[in-house]
Write an enzyme that holds these catalytic residues in place. Structure first.
Site, short mmCIF file in Angstrom:
data_model
loop_
_atom_site.label_atom_id
_atom_site.label_comp_id
_atom_site.label_asym_id
_atom_site.label_seq_id
_atom_site.Cartn_x
_atom_site.Cartn_y
_atom_site.Cartn_z
N SER A 146 18.26 3.87 -30.29
CA SER A 146 17.60 3.70 -31.59
C SER A 146 18.12 4.69 -32.64
O SER A 146 18.03 4.43 -33.84
CB SER A 146 16.08 3.85 -31.44
OG SER A 146 15.77 5.07 -30.80
N ASP A 386 7.29 12.62 -34.79
CA ASP A 386 8.54 12.15 -34.19
C ASP A 386 9.66 13.02 -34.74
O ASP A 386 10.03 12.91 -35.91
CB ASP A 386 8.74 10.68 -34.56
CG ASP A 386 10.07 10.10 -34.06
OD1 ASP A 386 10.97 10.90 -33.69
OD2 ASP A 386 10.22 8.87 -34.07
N HIS A 389 13.83 10.77 -34.42
CA HIS A 389 14.37 9.80 -35.38
C HIS A 389 14.41 10.40 -36.79
O HIS A 389 13.74 11.39 -37.06
CB HIS A 389 13.51 8.52 -35.35
CG HIS A 389 13.57 7.82 -34.03
ND1 HIS A 389 12.59 7.95 -33.07
CD2 HIS A 389 14.51 7.02 -33.49
CE1 HIS A 389 12.92 7.23 -31.99
NE2 HIS A 389 14.10 6.67 -32.22
#
Ligand SMILES: *[C@@H]1O[C@H](CO)[C@@H](O)[C@H](O)[C@H]1NC(C)=O
Ligand SMILES: *[C@@H]1O[C@H](CO)[C@@H](O)[C@H](O)[C@H]1NC(C)=O
Ligand SMILES: *[C@@H]1O[C@H](CO)[C@@H](O)[C@H](O)[C@H]1NC(C)=O
Ligand SMILES: *[C@@H]1O[C@H](CO)[C@@H](O)[C@H](O)[C@H]1NC(C)=O
Ligand SMILES: *[C@@H]1O[C@H](CO)[C@@H](O)[C@H](O)[C@H]1NC(C)=O
Ligand SMILES: *[C@@H]1O[C@H](CO)[C@@H](O)[C@H](O)[C@H]1NC(C)=O
Ligand SMILES: *[C@@H]1O[C@H](CO)[C@@H](O)[C@H](O)[C@H]1NC(C)=O
Length: 414
Positions: A146, A386, A389
């Site tokens: 990702s 997070d 990311h």
């Protein structure tokens, strides 16, 4: 094993949050895929239209030329709110909710205004028309997890605004996402392969995160879809790093063993390298390998921490810095494997420059399990931030500015 665990614990044992963060990434694919259309069409190029496209031969001027001696990965971040960001959340409707931090309530926006300034040269200003001309009749494919998908998303945002509506399309064909610029017969693609080699996490729409099982010597299910791609950009890191060991097979599929992660990573890289050597023709194809994208999970690494993480960070680090999230053994393996290749694979060594950007992560302004965080979750950053990311526009745009600089440099050699 015991010593590894006690000495290196921090480097491997991400907070429990990590697994679910990866899951966010995967679930995103699940949700996106529901919208997939024209599944079979996508394997073929659309018919060429009658419309004649004028080729614009591109010129590379002196100030777009980087001297061979310049290490573009060594430098510093400079404030430049004139030139950056290169696009906005509003100007790129294709951006997924997971990365649109402003829309998701992030109060500060200065993370969008930094420009990477190499010590010995300047990066050329990103020019979407030139990039598309370079990609004419070609496929550019990003392969990985990702994090790599955000580099794909960034690249699509960087070019989409110069293509008229109706002449561009984005399709989801698991495990691929494909952006096409029709007039250029060019495609920018993402291919989901979080370990590069085969694993039980390869199904783009349905895979477990907590249970991992990697086939260290098998890659053909993926590689047959990489054949003939003109420009390949690989990345694989964070999925390996959940625990100090990982379940894997080598040969016999019934013989599952726990491997030291570094051993497993090396074996997987060697499998990948074997395919590269047997299948890539250096004179027509280009291959890049991107080093690990750093995480900022513990703020005691860059300040007198309070047990927090990247949440609340709004400035880059402006001094030498390397966090424990970027594993030097893994870096060494990448260096060894690429060094032994007879095929030219170029390294995009983005780890150090991204290490400085503790301010660039989605933090609590992203999603978990496909949903934006609730107000309650946002107020609990220790559990919900997070720090893997990145927001877009943001740090992955710089990775693409660097990729663009290198492609522009090589243009005449295509
Ligand atoms: C795992 O690999 C690392 C790096 O090569 C090494 O230092 C360590 O001793 C290995 N641990 C085990 C349990 O094999
Ligand atoms: C750009 O940055 C300068 C210096 O921080 C600031 O004075 C100016 O207001 C900023 N401009 C915009 C458009 O944000
Ligand atoms: C369009 O691009 C594809 C993929 O790169 C290539 O194989 C094909 O030859 C191109 N078509 C034309 C008409 O140039
Ligand atoms: C690879 O493809 C074969 C045939 O489609 C399938 O049986 C196998 O399970 C696949 N391997 C993985 C790891 O998905
Ligand atoms: C996902 O995979 C699991 C295990 O392979 C299977 O049991 C389940 O039915 C799958 N779910 C969907 C929605 O396909
Ligand atoms: C490997 O698999 C076994 C059996 O499923 C499991 O008990 C163990 O925790 C796994 N090891 C790792 C490192 O995930
Ligand atoms: C990438 O750059 C870092 C320093 O910024 C260096 O330590 C590392 O060895 C480089 N990686 C490779 C594979 O050359």
């Amino acid at each position: 094993m015991r010593t590894l665990l006690s000495v290196d614990r921090r480097r491997y044992l991400f907070p429990a949050a990590l697994a679910s963060l990866l899951f966010i990434g995967s679930l995103k694919i699940i949700l996106e895929n529901i919208k997939t259309i024209h599944l079979t069409d996508a394997f073929f190029w659309p018919q060429r239209t009658e419309h004649r496209v004028v080729r614009r031969p591109i010129t590379v001027s002196d100030d777009e030329t980087i001297e061979r001696s310049c290490n573009i990965f060594q430098g510093k971040w400079v404030w430049d709110n004139q030139s950056h960001p290169l696009y906005t959340e509003e100007s790129c409707p294709l951006l997924v909710k997971q990365v649109t931090c402003q829309k998701n309530g992030r109060p500060d926006s200065s993370y969008q205004n930094w420009k990477w300034q190499p010590d010995g040269c300047n990066l050329p200003r990103f020019n979407a028309l030139k990039l598309l001309e370079i990609l004419r009749d070609k496929r550019l494919m990003f392969v990985g997890d990702s994090v790599q998908r955000s580099m794909f998303d960034s690249m699509v945002c960087l070019v989409q605004s110069v293509i008229p509506e109706g002449k561009r399309s984005l399709q989801k064909v698991p495990p691929r996402k494909i952006f096409r610029a029709e007039e250029y017969n060019a495609s920018i693609e993402f291919y989901w392969a979080p370990f590069l080699v085969e694993s039980i996490s390869d199904h783009a729409t349905n895979h477990t995160v907590m249970k991992r099982l990697v086939r260290l010597d098998s890659i053909s299910n993926h590689s047959k879809q990489w054949e003939g791609v003109d420009i390949l950009v690989y990345e694989s890191y964070v999925w390996w790093m959940y625990k100090p060991t990982i379940n894997a097979t080598y040969g016999n599929l019934d013989n599952v063993q726990e491997y030291n992660v570094t051993t497993a990573y090396r074996l997987a890289m060697e499998t990948w390298a074997k395919w590269i050597e047997s299948s890539i023709s250096s004179h027509v194809q280009k291959v890049f390998f991107m080093t690990m994208s750093p995480t900022h999970l513990w703020n005691w690494e860059w300040k007198k921490g309070d047990g927090g993480n990247c949440f609340g960070e709004s400035q880059p680090i402006q001094r030498p810095y390397w966090g424990t999230g970027s594993n030097l053994d893994i870096m060494g393996i990448v260096k060894d494997v690429l060094g032994q290749l007879r095929v030219n694979v170029r390294l995009l060594n983005i780890t150090q420059l991204s290490e400085y950007r503790k301010d660039g992560h989605t933090s609590v302004y992203g999603e978990r399990k496909g949903k934006l965080l609730t107000k309650e979750q946002q107020s609990d950053p220790k559990n919900y931030a997070d720090c893997i990311h990145w927001c877009l526009p943001g740090v992955p745009d710089t990775w693409n500015e660097i990729l663009y600089a290198v492609l522009l440099q090589d243009y005449r050699k295509f």
